[in-house]
Motif scaffolding. Sequence first.
Motif, PDB file in Angstrom:
ATOM      1  N   TYR A 177       0.819  -1.213   0.000  1.00 36.47           N
ATOM      2  CA  TYR A 177       0.000   0.000   0.000  1.00 36.47           C
ATOM      3  C   TYR A 177       0.853   1.263   0.000  1.00 36.47           C
ATOM      4  CZ  TYR A 177      -3.079   3.684   1.630  1.00 36.47           C
ATOM      5  OH  TYR A 177      -3.760   4.876   1.762  1.00 36.47           O
ATOM      6  N   THR A 178       1.952   1.247   0.750  1.00 32.26           N
ATOM      7  CA  THR A 178       2.782   2.451   0.857  1.00 32.26           C
ATOM      8  C   THR A 178       3.387   2.853  -0.480  1.00 32.26           C
ATOM      9  OG1 THR A 178       4.734   1.143   1.487  1.00 32.26           O
ATOM     10  CG2 THR A 178       3.352   1.991   3.265  1.00 32.26           C
ATOM     11  N   PHE A 179       3.519   1.909  -1.405  1.00 32.41           N
ATOM     12  CA  PHE A 179       4.094   2.234  -2.705  1.00 32.41           C
ATOM     13  C   PHE A 179       3.034   2.354  -3.799  1.00 32.41           C
ATOM     14  CE2 PHE A 179       7.692   0.154  -0.509  1.00 32.41           C
ATOM     15  CZ  PHE A 179       8.579   1.216  -0.556  1.00 32.41           C
ATOM     16  N   PHE A 180       1.947   1.617  -3.684  1.00 29.65           N
ATOM     17  CA  PHE A 180       0.916   1.646  -4.718  1.00 29.65           C
ATOM     18  C   PHE A 180      -0.033   2.823  -4.532  1.00 29.65           C
ATOM     19  CE2 PHE A 180      -3.088  -0.211  -6.575  1.00 29.65           C
ATOM     20  CZ  PHE A 180      -2.661  -0.121  -7.890  1.00 29.65           C
ATOM     21  N   LYS A 181      -0.409   3.124  -3.294  1.00 30.39           N
ATOM     22  CA  LYS A 181      -1.275   4.244  -2.943  1.00 30.39           C
ATOM     23  C   LYS A 181      -2.498   4.323  -3.868  1.00 30.39           C
ATOM     24  CE  LYS A 181       2.323   7.076  -0.843  1.00 30.39           C
ATOM     25  NZ  LYS A 181       1.912   6.771   0.518  1.00 30.39           N
ATOM     26  N   PRO A 182      -3.423   3.381  -3.765  1.00 30.91           N
ATOM     27  CA  PRO A 182      -4.603   3.391  -4.638  1.00 30.91           C
ATOM     28  C   PRO A 182      -5.446   4.639  -4.438  1.00 30.91           C
ATOM     29  CG  PRO A 182      -4.878   1.837  -2.829  1.00 30.91           C
ATOM     30  CD  PRO A 182      -3.465   2.281  -2.781  1.00 30.91           C
ATOM     31  N   GLN A 183      -5.967   5.156  -5.551  1.00 29.70           N
ATOM     32  CA  GLN A 183      -6.766   6.381  -5.525  1.00 29.70           C
ATOM     33  C   GLN A 183      -8.173   6.145  -6.065  1.00 29.70           C
ATOM     34  OE1 GLN A 183      -5.628   9.234  -4.201  1.00 29.70           O
ATOM     35  NE2 GLN A 183      -3.627   8.340  -3.732  1.00 29.70           N
ATOM     36  N   THR A 184      -8.263   5.594  -7.269  1.00 30.72           N
ATOM     37  CA  THR A 184      -9.554   5.415  -7.923  1.00 30.72           C
ATOM     38  C   THR A 184     -10.192   4.092  -7.507  1.00 30.72           C
ATOM     39  OG1 THR A 184      -8.631   4.264  -9.850  1.00 30.72           O
ATOM     40  CG2 THR A 184      -8.631   6.681  -9.890  1.00 30.72           C
ATOM     41  N   ARG A 239     -10.954   1.726  -9.504  1.00 33.74           N
ATOM     42  CA  ARG A 239     -10.234   0.662 -10.207  1.00 33.74           C
ATOM     43  C   ARG A 239      -8.949   0.309  -9.463  1.00 33.74           C
ATOM     44  NH1 ARG A 239     -10.292  -1.250 -15.509  1.00 33.74           N
ATOM     45  NH2 ARG A 239     -11.786   0.370 -16.079  1.00 33.74           N
ATOM     46  N   ASP A 240      -8.243   1.331  -8.962  1.00 29.22           N
ATOM     47  CA  ASP A 240      -7.034   1.082  -8.169  1.00 29.22           C
ATOM     48  C   ASP A 240      -7.356   0.210  -6.960  1.00 29.22           C
ATOM     49  OD1 ASP A 240      -5.627   2.669  -9.883  1.00 29.22           O
ATOM     50  OD2 ASP A 240      -5.540   4.396  -8.550  1.00 29.22           O
ATOM     51  N   TRP A 241      -8.430   0.556  -6.258  1.00 32.65           N
ATOM     52  CA  TRP A 241      -8.779  -0.172  -5.049  1.00 32.65           C
ATOM     53  C   TRP A 241      -9.179  -1.608  -5.338  1.00 32.65           C
ATOM     54  CZ3 TRP A 241      -7.457   0.657  -0.314  1.00 32.65           C
ATOM     55  CH2 TRP A 241      -7.186   1.953   0.122  1.00 32.65           C
ATOM     56  N   ARG A 242      -9.865  -1.838  -6.470  1.00 35.27           N
ATOM     57  CA  ARG A 242     -10.223  -3.209  -6.831  1.00 35.27           C
ATOM     58  C   ARG A 242      -8.975  -4.029  -7.103  1.00 35.27           C
ATOM     59  NH1 ARG A 242     -14.365  -0.669  -9.814  1.00 35.27           N
ATOM     60  NH2 ARG A 242     -13.170  -0.878 -11.753  1.00 35.27           N
ATOM     61  N   SER A 243      -8.011  -3.441  -7.817  1.00 34.44           N
ATOM     62  CA  SER A 243      -6.785  -4.169  -8.123  1.00 34.44           C
ATOM     63  C   SER A 243      -5.968  -4.423  -6.859  1.00 34.44           C
ATOM     64  CB  SER A 243      -5.944  -3.373  -9.138  1.00 34.44           C
ATOM     65  OG  SER A 243      -6.640  -3.242 -10.348  1.00 34.44           O
ATOM     66  N   PHE A 244      -5.887  -3.405  -5.995  1.00 34.10           N
ATOM     67  CA  PHE A 244      -5.130  -3.570  -4.757  1.00 34.10           C
ATOM     68  C   PHE A 244      -5.809  -4.578  -3.834  1.00 34.10           C
ATOM     69  CE2 PHE A 244      -4.213  -2.301  -0.345  1.00 34.10           C
ATOM     70  CZ  PHE A 244      -2.838  -2.457  -0.349  1.00 34.10           C
ATOM     71  N   SER A 245      -7.128  -4.555  -3.781  1.00 36.73           N
ATOM     72  CA  SER A 245      -7.857  -5.510  -2.955  1.00 36.73           C
ATOM     73  C   SER A 245      -7.640  -6.935  -3.447  1.00 36.73           C
ATOM     74  CB  SER A 245      -9.349  -5.174  -2.960  1.00 36.73           C
ATOM     75  OG  SER A 245      -9.579  -3.902  -2.377  1.00 36.73           O
ATOM     76  N   ALA A 246      -7.583  -7.105  -4.764  1.00 38.21           N
ATOM     77  CA  ALA A 246      -7.336  -8.441  -5.313  1.00 38.21           C
ATOM     78  C   ALA A 246      -5.932  -8.926  -4.961  1.00 38.21           C
ATOM     79  CB  ALA A 246      -7.531  -8.422  -6.827  1.00 38.21           C
TER      80      ALA A 246
END
Length: 223
Positions: A26-33, A35-42
């Motif tokens: 999370y500290t490097f990806f920092k999801p914003q949208t 779509r970002d959150w769906r990818s990070f959650s996966a």
Amino acid sequence: MNDTAPSYGLWSLVVVNSAIFIFFAYTFFKPQTARDWRSFSAFSAFLVALFAEMYGFPLTIYFLSGWLQSRFPDVDWFSHDAGHLLEMMFGWKANPHAGPFHILSFVFIGGGFILISAAWKVLFDAQQTRSLATTGPYSYLRHPQYVGFILVMFGFLLQWPTILTLAMFPVLTVMYVRLARTEERDARAEFGDAYARYAADVPGFIPKLSRVFGAATGGYRHG
């Protein structure tokens, strides 16, 4: 390994390891949208599934136990070390942690996180000046952070393959490719010809060997 220690059911280790790796990502990806959150959650789900089998309940071992026991009758498949399936199946039964697959997994995992970290610094600096990120890892790949996540997942699969994470890996890879395509459309709209020239010279996910081995020095140079 201490024979009195439990091999599985260590759910506290599942929670701790999952939390550490998810927070690091999370500290490097920092999801914003969204779509970002769906990818990070996966990706987070991939890690939880991995550590749940590594320390909690060995679902894959149970599912394949009949076949594994018939093919490799001298292996205690419910010992913790047996979760290193590739090492067991290819003969590194005495110490799977010294086996080639386990060592190679650390190369992919470490390399993936290093790539994510290096790419984030370049991207962060570019965002502060609203410029195009083209130096460092971005001089070799247009999407180094996503490549880093794929490398990390592949490394974990080499170290501790499970049925669930093997199924999740191609799904996550496709998600990252789609997210990258969306970001490219946004970049083309914002930077126009500058991004078009950059994209024509720098590959998306697989670097040019000539650039990797020194044909290009420094960062990407605008034409």
